[in-house]
Write an enzyme that holds these catalytic residues in place. Structure first.
Site, short mmCIF file in Angstrom:
data_model
loop_
_atom_site.label_atom_id
_atom_site.label_comp_id
_atom_site.label_asym_id
_atom_site.label_seq_id
_atom_site.Cartn_x
_atom_site.Cartn_y
_atom_site.Cartn_z
N ARG A 44 0.47 -24.18 -9.10
CA ARG A 44 1.57 -23.68 -9.92
C ARG A 44 2.89 -24.33 -9.51
NH1 ARG A 44 1.04 -18.77 -8.84
NH2 ARG A 44 -0.23 -18.21 -10.66
N TYR A 89 15.11 -33.79 1.53
CA TYR A 89 16.05 -34.51 2.40
C TYR A 89 16.40 -35.83 1.72
CZ TYR A 89 18.71 -35.31 6.58
OH TYR A 89 19.76 -35.52 7.44
N ARG A 141 31.26 -36.78 7.56
CA ARG A 141 30.68 -38.08 7.24
C ARG A 141 29.22 -37.88 6.86
NH1 ARG A 141 28.02 -42.14 11.06
NH2 ARG A 141 26.44 -40.69 10.35
N LYS A 159 17.59 -30.72 7.15
CA LYS A 159 17.10 -31.18 8.43
C LYS A 159 16.18 -30.13 9.08
CE LYS A 159 18.31 -34.94 10.92
NZ LYS A 159 18.87 -36.23 10.51
N GLU A 230 25.14 -33.44 13.80
CA GLU A 230 24.76 -34.27 12.65
C GLU A 230 25.98 -34.58 11.78
OE1 GLU A 230 21.89 -36.30 10.23
OE2 GLU A 230 21.66 -35.34 12.19
N ASP A 231 26.13 -35.84 11.42
CA ASP A 231 27.11 -36.28 10.41
C ASP A 231 28.55 -35.88 10.72
OD1 ASP A 231 25.17 -37.62 9.09
OD2 ASP A 231 24.96 -36.21 7.44
N ASP A 251 21.58 -36.72 16.36
CA ASP A 251 20.54 -37.48 15.68
C ASP A 251 21.06 -38.78 15.09
OD1 ASP A 251 17.77 -37.68 14.74
OD2 ASP A 251 18.65 -37.48 12.75
N ASP A 252 22.32 -38.79 14.65
CA ASP A 252 22.88 -40.02 14.09
C ASP A 252 22.85 -41.15 15.11
OD1 ASP A 252 23.66 -38.88 11.57
OD2 ASP A 252 25.28 -37.88 12.62
N ALA A 288 26.21 -45.15 14.56
CA ALA A 288 24.77 -45.31 14.41
C ALA A 288 24.32 -46.70 14.83
CB ALA A 288 24.35 -45.03 12.96
N ASN A 395 21.44 -45.24 4.10
CA ASN A 395 21.07 -44.24 3.10
C ASN A 395 22.28 -43.89 2.25
OD1 ASN A 395 18.27 -43.56 3.72
ND2 ASN A 395 19.06 -42.76 5.66
N ASN A 439 12.66 -43.65 9.06
CA ASN A 439 13.26 -42.35 8.79
C ASN A 439 13.31 -41.54 10.07
OD1 ASN A 439 13.73 -39.63 7.88
ND2 ASN A 439 13.07 -40.26 5.84
#
Length: 566
Positions: A44, A89, A141, A159, A230-231, A251-252, A288, A395, A439
């Protein structure tokens, strides 16, 4: 509150539950009477997804499903991860963030505004349950989209959905956290539907003071909580300030570096060029890019190079050209480590000039400039190298430095390729070629799981490096034979176990672990233990059925005991 007043939780409105469970949860009659198999439920869901043409509409549907039937949502995610991950994501989350305030329907996560300074602890008390991991952003960012303010909440939400689906961290143990510190985006501040504070971004000093309060409050409320940053526009200050005091990572910087390193380890092996012969040009010298390059430096050193020799394998390019000591501008602190001093006074002002100068074996993109790896550059890479390594990592897909199709076409199928966003496989000279995708979801779920399970006091650089090494070993024999650089994403939960084990072992070696029960375990035993700790949405119905049956048996047993004593 009496049991008759109890409000069912979202995961309890599940059509796979038996009548007995529905009565116990007080959802009997609130659901259609059919008791459905999981496959029927998923059928479904997939049908309803297929009826929505736009990815953003699919995202909104999936968000609603997660908030109304959390276990069904994660059954869908884990069963169809390859198709669902891009919808919850990257790349779809970029559009979701851009439209966050306009599409807002229901509360997701916790918002802490600068005006709440001094009251953070009391606000955390509003969040239910025990939290083991939080993803924190200030929205300054987001991906390659810039300052989106509180609209960046889609990142922590997405995330953490991957932490849950890919690594089996329980949904109720996660906290999406948005720090509303204002925004420099005037268009947002003027948007009548924008839901964040309509103020300019706070100063660096104000942000630091606020962050101090947040980190103290988080660790007082949930001691040992894993905090993933993050960001943030400038991610270095928070990481440097807190990484030796709290259990946190970025993580960046670290996650991106680890996942790219894993691909580079496998690509270098396949290229046939030893590390001392590698020449890497990076288009993008932000946090990064520097984070990725530093991870690779560590790998080159483990392969026998000195730190200086390893560092000299890298040429970083930013908007002003090659990063050099004598370029005439004041370099950002994080760029200094890779700044060149061997350019003999000559400045190379763009990527094309740098590529002609260096003749690289590795071309890495973290610039968010779509198409900057032109056909001419790709053709030259194939002329200089038998197996050129090309990693356009920006990305979302529109910002990727080149497409997989172009990389294959202009290198005549010789490239060792990995991108940040997904690209479809292509047919080339009778072969079906699968693009690698570097990724971060390959590593950050396992980093989080391993850190939680080892009860690590901090996240060391050795733990991050171990995640990359573990990922590089996760390829199957078939994947290696087919020239893949990363495992099939369909195996992500198995991959996360491998990564988590590597992180746990590194935590133990660094002496930052507190989980004493697993210190002496052999790998086979540790793997079994890790899997036993993972949330399995497919087993939730069975678990609830067993709990209810046990509860009923206990009640029945107590009744019989009372009767026998009369």
């Amino acid at each position: 509150m009496s049991t008759t007043d109890r409000t069912p939780e979202t995961g309890e409105y599940d059509t796979s539950h038996s009548t007995a469970v529905r009565r116990f949860h007080r959802t009997h009659g609130m659901l259609p009477p059919a008791v459905e198999a999981h496959d029927v439920q998923l059928q479904r869901c997939l049908q309803q997804l297929s009826q929505r043409e736009k990815s953003i509409d699919k995202y909104i549907y999936l968000s609603g499903l997660r908030n109304t039937n959390v276990h069904l949502f994660y059954r869908l995610v884990t069963k169809h991860i390859t198709d669902i991950a891009p919808l919850i994501y990257t790349p779809t989350v970029g559009d979701a963030c851009l439209q966050w305030s306009h599409n807002y329907v229901q509360p997701e996560g916790l918002y802490l505004s600068y005006s709440d300074k001094g009251h953070i602890s009391s606000m955390l008390n509003n969040w239910p349950g025990h939290v083991e991991i939080t993803v924190v952003t200030d929205g300054s960012r987001i991906l390659g989209l810039g300052d989106l303010g509180i609209n960046g909440m889609g990142i922590p939400v997405g995330k953490l959905a991957l932490y849950i689906g890919c690594a089996g961290i329980r949904p109720e143990a996660t906290l999406p956290l948005m720090l509303d510190l204002g925004t420099g985006n005037k268009e947002l501040r003027d948007d009548p539907l924008y839901m964040g504070s309509r103020r300019e971004k706070v100063s660096a000093q104000e942000e630091q003071e606020f962050m101090d309060e947040v980190m103290i409050a988080l660790n007082e409320k949930w001691p040992g909580i894993v905090v993933q940053f993050e960001d943030f526009k400038n991610p270095f200050p928070a990481l440097e300030r807190y990484q030796q005091k709290y259990t946190c990572f970025n993580d960046d910087i670290q996650g991106t570096g680890a996942v790219v390193l894993a691909g580079i380890i496998n690509a270098v092996k396949k290229s046939g060029v030893p590390v001392k012969g590698q020449r890497a040009v990076f288009m993008g010298a932000g946090s990064a890019g520097v984070g990725v390059a530093k991870q690779i430096v560590q790998f080159f050193m483990e392969e026998g190079l000195t730190e200086r020799q390893a560092r000299e394998c890298f040429w970083l390019v930013d908007t002003k050209g090659l990063v050099t000591n004598d370029r005439g501008d004041k370099l950002a602190e994080h760029k200094v480590y890779f700044s060149r001093d061997d350019n003999a006074g000559k400045q190379y002002k763009n990527l094309a000039e740098v590529v002609d100068y260096v003749k690289p074996t590795i071309l890495m993109g973290l610039s968010t400039i779509g198409g900057i790896f032109t056909p001419e550059l790709l053709t030259k890479m194939s002329e200089w190298n038998k197996r050129p390594i090309v990693f356009p990592l920006s990305n979302p897909s529109a910002n990727s430095e080149c497409t997989f199709e172009d990389a294959i076409k202009y290198t005549k199928g010789t490239t060792l390729f990995a991108s940040g966003s997904p690209f479809p496989p292509i047919d080339f000279e009778g072969r079906s070629l699968q693009p690698g995708q570097g990724n971060n979801m390959y590593v950050f779920p396992g980093i989080g799981l391993g850190t939680i399970l080892s009860k690590a006091t901090i996240v060391t650089q050795s733990m991050i490096y171990a995640s990359a090494k573990a990922l590089s070993t996760a390829l199957s024999a078939t994947e290696i034979e087919q020239d893949w650089l990363y495992p099939d994403i369909a195996r992500i939960r198995d991959v996360s176990v491998i990564v988590a084990m590597g992180v746990i072992r590194a935590a133990q070696e660094a002496g930052v672990d507190r989980e004493t029960r697993i210190k002496g375990m052999k790998d086979e035993e540790l793997e079994k233990w890790v899997r036993s700790k993972m949330y399995d949405p497919h087993g939730e119905t069975r678990r609830v059925e067993q709990e209810v049956r046990s509860f009923i048996d206990d009640i029945a047993g107590k009744g019989e005991s009372r009767s026998s004593n009369l």
